[in-house]
Write a protein that holds these residues in place. Structure first.
Motif, PDB file in Angstrom:
ATOM      1  N   GLN A  88       0.798  -1.215   0.000  1.00 24.23           N
ATOM      2  CA  GLN A  88       0.000   0.000   0.000  1.00 24.23           C
ATOM      3  C   GLN A  88       0.835   1.273   0.000  1.00 24.23           C
ATOM      4  OE1 GLN A  88      -3.239  -0.118   2.815  1.00 24.23           O
ATOM      5  NE2 GLN A  88      -3.550  -2.314   2.525  1.00 24.23           N
ATOM      6  N   ASP A  89       2.137   1.146   0.282  1.00 23.10           N
ATOM      7  CA  ASP A  89       3.005   2.317   0.243  1.00 23.10           C
ATOM      8  C   ASP A  89       3.757   2.423  -1.074  1.00 23.10           C
ATOM      9  OD1 ASP A  89       4.537   0.071   0.625  1.00 23.10           O
ATOM     10  OD2 ASP A  89       5.895   0.991   2.090  1.00 23.10           O
ATOM     11  N   ASP A  90       3.405   1.597  -2.044  1.00 25.55           N
ATOM     12  CA  ASP A  90       4.073   1.582  -3.350  1.00 25.55           C
ATOM     13  C   ASP A  90       3.140   2.184  -4.391  1.00 25.55           C
ATOM     14  OD1 ASP A  90       5.168   0.991  -5.841  1.00 25.55           O
ATOM     15  OD2 ASP A  90       5.892  -0.984  -5.232  1.00 25.55           O
ATOM     16  N   PRO A  91       3.403   3.412  -4.862  1.00 23.40           N
ATOM     17  CA  PRO A  91       2.491   4.055  -5.811  1.00 23.40           C
ATOM     18  C   PRO A  91       2.412   3.328  -7.147  1.00 23.40           C
ATOM     19  CG  PRO A  91       4.516   5.333  -5.565  1.00 23.40           C
ATOM     20  CD  PRO A  91       4.556   4.277  -4.516  1.00 23.40           C
ATOM     21  N   VAL A  92       3.466   2.603  -7.537  1.00 24.01           N
ATOM     22  CA  VAL A  92       3.413   1.851  -8.791  1.00 24.01           C
ATOM     23  C   VAL A  92       2.493   0.636  -8.628  1.00 24.01           C
ATOM     24  CG1 VAL A  92       4.746   0.569 -10.508  1.00 24.01           C
ATOM     25  CG2 VAL A  92       5.724   2.613  -9.449  1.00 24.01           C
ATOM     26  N   ALA A  93       2.617  -0.076  -7.501  1.00 28.49           N
ATOM     27  CA  ALA A  93       1.770  -1.246  -7.252  1.00 28.49           C
ATOM     28  C   ALA A  93       0.292  -0.876  -7.297  1.00 28.49           C
ATOM     29  CB  ALA A  93       2.117  -1.864  -5.904  1.00 28.49           C
ATOM     30  N   ALA A  94      -0.029   0.350  -6.863  1.00 32.23           N
ATOM     31  CA  ALA A  94      -1.427   0.785  -6.847  1.00 32.23           C
ATOM     32  C   ALA A  94      -2.005   0.900  -8.256  1.00 32.23           C
ATOM     33  CB  ALA A  94      -1.544   2.127  -6.132  1.00 32.23           C
ATOM     34  N   LYS A  95      -1.137   0.983  -9.266  1.00 31.57           N
ATOM     35  CA  LYS A  95      -1.605   1.145 -10.646  1.00 31.57           C
ATOM     36  C   LYS A  95      -1.569  -0.161 -11.439  1.00 31.57           C
ATOM     37  CE  LYS A  95       0.049   5.937 -10.790  1.00 31.57           C
ATOM     38  NZ  LYS A  95       0.964   6.907 -11.488  1.00 31.57           N
ATOM     39  N   ILE A  96      -1.039  -1.229 -10.860  1.00 31.32           N
ATOM     40  CA  ILE A  96      -0.900  -2.488 -11.586  1.00 31.32           C
ATOM     41  C   ILE A  96      -2.238  -3.223 -11.592  1.00 31.32           C
ATOM     42  CG2 ILE A  96       0.264  -4.716 -11.672  1.00 31.32           C
ATOM     43  CD1 ILE A  96       2.050  -2.332 -12.344  1.00 31.32           C
ATOM     44  N   GLU A  97      -2.772  -3.477 -12.766  1.00 29.94           N
ATOM     45  CA  GLU A  97      -4.064  -4.133 -12.882  1.00 29.94           C
ATOM     46  C   GLU A  97      -4.020  -5.415 -13.716  1.00 29.94           C
ATOM     47  OE1 GLU A  97      -5.743  -1.548 -16.675  1.00 29.94           O
ATOM     48  OE2 GLU A  97      -6.461  -1.090 -14.657  1.00 29.94           O
ATOM     49  N   ASP A  98      -2.831  -5.823 -14.157  1.00 27.74           N
ATOM     50  CA  ASP A  98      -2.731  -7.025 -14.987  1.00 27.74           C
ATOM     51  C   ASP A  98      -1.782  -8.067 -14.391  1.00 27.74           C
ATOM     52  OD1 ASP A  98      -0.376  -5.660 -15.351  1.00 27.74           O
ATOM     53  OD2 ASP A  98      -0.418  -5.717 -17.541  1.00 27.74           O
ATOM     54  N   GLU A  99      -1.504  -7.952 -13.089  1.00 27.67           N
ATOM     55  CA  GLU A  99      -0.739  -8.952 -12.350  1.00 27.67           C
ATOM     56  C   GLU A  99      -1.480  -9.212 -11.042  1.00 27.67           C
ATOM     57  OE1 GLU A  99       3.262  -7.660 -11.567  1.00 27.67           O
ATOM     58  OE2 GLU A  99       3.452  -6.698 -13.520  1.00 27.67           O
ATOM     59  N   PHE A 100      -1.114 -10.298 -10.369  1.00 28.14           N
ATOM     60  CA  PHE A 100      -1.730 -10.546  -9.068  1.00 28.14           C
ATOM     61  C   PHE A 100      -0.812 -11.387  -8.194  1.00 28.14           C
ATOM     62  CE2 PHE A 100      -3.335 -13.860 -11.928  1.00 28.14           C
ATOM     63  CZ  PHE A 100      -3.016 -15.034 -11.229  1.00 28.14           C
ATOM     64  N   LEU A 101      -1.063 -11.302  -6.909  1.00 24.28           N
ATOM     65  CA  LEU A 101      -0.438 -12.190  -5.940  1.00 24.28           C
ATOM     66  C   LEU A 101      -1.389 -13.359  -5.708  1.00 24.28           C
ATOM     67  CD1 LEU A 101       0.703  -9.401  -3.516  1.00 24.28           C
ATOM     68  CD2 LEU A 101       2.281 -10.958  -4.652  1.00 24.28           C
ATOM     69  N   PHE A 102      -0.845 -14.563  -5.706  1.00 24.95           N
ATOM     70  CA  PHE A 102      -1.623 -15.765  -5.424  1.00 24.95           C
ATOM     71  C   PHE A 102      -1.274 -16.198  -4.018  1.00 24.95           C
ATOM     72  CE2 PHE A 102      -2.315 -20.415  -5.754  1.00 24.95           C
ATOM     73  CZ  PHE A 102      -3.654 -20.403  -6.094  1.00 24.95           C
ATOM     74  N   GLY A 103      -2.157 -15.876  -3.046  1.00 31.73           N
ATOM     75  CA  GLY A 103      -1.748 -15.948  -1.655  1.00 31.73           C
ATOM     76  C   GLY A 103      -0.696 -14.884  -1.409  1.00 31.73           C
ATOM     77  N   GLU A 104       0.185 -15.131  -0.469  1.00 28.50           N
ATOM     78  CA  GLU A 104       1.234 -14.160  -0.172  1.00 28.50           C
ATOM     79  C   GLU A 104       2.513 -14.419  -0.940  1.00 28.50           C
ATOM     80  OE1 GLU A 104       2.032 -13.951   3.955  1.00 28.50           O
ATOM     81  OE2 GLU A 104       0.052 -13.223   4.514  1.00 28.50           O
ATOM     82  N   ASN A 105       2.672 -15.621  -1.503  1.00 39.20           N
ATOM     83  CA  ASN A 105       4.008 -16.034  -1.922  1.00 39.20           C
ATOM     84  C   ASN A 105       4.252 -16.117  -3.418  1.00 39.20           C
ATOM     85  OD1 ASN A 105       5.101 -16.432   0.752  1.00 39.20           O
ATOM     86  ND2 ASN A 105       3.743 -18.195   0.919  1.00 39.20           N
ATOM     87  N   PHE A 106       3.206 -16.107  -4.242  1.00 40.38           N
ATOM     88  CA  PHE A 106       3.393 -16.163  -5.687  1.00 40.38           C
ATOM     89  C   PHE A 106       3.033 -14.822  -6.312  1.00 40.38           C
ATOM     90  CE2 PHE A 106       2.707 -20.710  -4.810  1.00 40.38           C
ATOM     91  CZ  PHE A 106       3.759 -21.279  -5.534  1.00 40.38           C
ATOM     92  N   LEU A 107       3.849 -14.383  -7.243  1.00 41.05           N
ATOM     93  CA  LEU A 107       3.563 -13.196  -8.047  1.00 41.05           C
ATOM     94  C   LEU A 107       3.405 -13.660  -9.485  1.00 41.05           C
ATOM     95  CD1 LEU A 107       3.352 -10.088  -8.373  1.00 41.05           C
ATOM     96  CD2 LEU A 107       5.847 -10.064  -8.681  1.00 41.05           C
ATOM     97  N   VAL A 108       2.232 -13.395 -10.084  1.00 42.13           N
ATOM     98  CA  VAL A 108       1.886 -13.950 -11.382  1.00 42.13           C
ATOM     99  C   VAL A 108       1.596 -12.827 -12.376  1.00 42.13           C
ATOM    100  CG1 VAL A 108       0.385 -15.572 -12.604  1.00 42.13           C
ATOM    101  CG2 VAL A 108       0.849 -15.903 -10.161  1.00 42.13           C
ATOM    102  N   ALA A 109       2.159 -12.967 -13.582  1.00 39.42           N
ATOM    103  CA  ALA A 109       1.881 -12.020 -14.665  1.00 39.42           C
ATOM    104  C   ALA A 109       1.230 -12.800 -15.805  1.00 39.42           C
ATOM    105  CB  ALA A 109       3.174 -11.356 -15.141  1.00 39.42           C
ATOM    106  N   PRO A 110      -0.104 -12.846 -15.868  1.00 41.81           N
ATOM    107  CA  PRO A 110      -0.780 -13.630 -16.904  1.00 41.81           C
ATOM    108  C   PRO A 110      -0.403 -13.173 -18.311  1.00 41.81           C
ATOM    109  CG  PRO A 110      -2.320 -12.935 -15.214  1.00 41.81           C
ATOM    110  CD  PRO A 110      -1.052 -12.185 -14.963  1.00 41.81           C
ATOM    111  N   VAL A 111      -0.282 -14.126 -19.202  1.00 45.24           N
ATOM    112  CA  VAL A 111       0.009 -13.844 -20.605  1.00 45.24           C
ATOM    113  C   VAL A 111      -1.328 -13.710 -21.330  1.00 45.24           C
ATOM    114  CG1 VAL A 111       1.085 -14.694 -22.716  1.00 45.24           C
ATOM    115  CG2 VAL A 111       2.185 -15.092 -20.508  1.00 45.24           C
TER     116      VAL A 111
END
Length: 245
Positions: A108-131
């Motif tokens: 929540q303190d990352d202004p870039v993360a607030a704009k990312i709408e095409d990636e997601f965290l799966f639980g706390e440990n996976f970061l996924v960028a769908p193709v």
């Protein structure tokens, strides 16, 4: 309908999918379906799922991409990842925190993360960028702060940073958080096909971390009266090595 299903199933769990328009807090049973609209609508579905999660609706499903609700890679991996996913389903049940999470939820303190709408965290440990484009050879993704490991390749990255990954076999670029403890089970055709007589833990050492696995019988409402188990695994980095318990 829900009450009738519970009674008719004689103690086995019921799932009710409400197929109508929703709004914030619009359903007592927060599980919407996003419909079958093909891979071309994948970006729309991801944005809808993340918005649902931000609005207090932690569960969702979408026919042709249902596996994505269970796995950051593919359906086979999703089946083996059930112990991990089920733990976060329980968290969603208790807190409303979704399994698929917009980056801004945890950064929540990352202004870039607030704009990312095409990636997601799966639980706390996976970061996924769908193709989204199956013909694309590259996928650019934003990596938030921390150290991350490319799943299956063991290459390490430090965020925050923008990175570009080559798309192989049409698979989504997936990173694992340093320190993650990922419980996995056997490969099955359907949930609870065979007992979890053995778990495999995938450990990505880094600092002092833990993961608390949640388990119940997967079929009844006995968990409501305390018939469940929680097991905490810890990984501790010391000067002379890594200690796991």
């Amino acid at each position: 309908v829900w009450d009738t299903l519970k009674e008719a199933l004689n103690g086995r769990r019921a799932v009710l999918e409400v197929m109508h328009a929703m709004y914030f807090a619009g359903s007592k049973y927060p599980y919407p379906g996003l419909g079958d609209r093909g891979h071309s609508a994948l970006g729309t579905k991801i944005r809808a799922a993340l918005n649902y999660g931000l609005s207090g609706v932690p569960f969702w499903h979408s026919g042709d991409m249902g596996a994505l609700t269970c796995s950051p890679l593919n359906e086979e991996f999703g089946n083996r990842l059930h112990p991990y996913t089920y733990t976060y389903w329980r968290e969603a049940h208790e807190t409303g925190m979704p399994v698929l999470r917009a980056l801004v939820l945890q950064y929540q303190d990352d202004p870039v993360a607030a704009k990312i709408e095409d990636e997601f965290l799966f639980g706390e440990n996976f970061l996924v960028a769908p193709v989204f484009d199956l013909d694309s050879a590259w996928r650019r993704m934003y990596v938030p702060k921390g150290e991350w490991i490319e799943y299956g390749a063991n290459r390490r990255y430090v965020g925050p940073a923008w990175l570009t990954f080559q798309v192989r076999n049409r698979r989504n670029p997936v990173l694992v958080r340093e320190g993650a403890i990922i419980p996995t089970g056997p490969q099955m055709e359907y949930t609870n096909q065979t007992p979890y007589s053995r778990l495999t833990l995938e450990i990505y050492p880094g600092g002092n971390t833990s993961f608390t696995l949640y388990e119940d019988d997967y079929e009844t409402y006995a968990y409501e009266t305390g018939a469940f188990a929680r097991t905490t695994f810890t990984s501790e980095e010391r000067g002379d090595g890594i200690y796991f318990a």
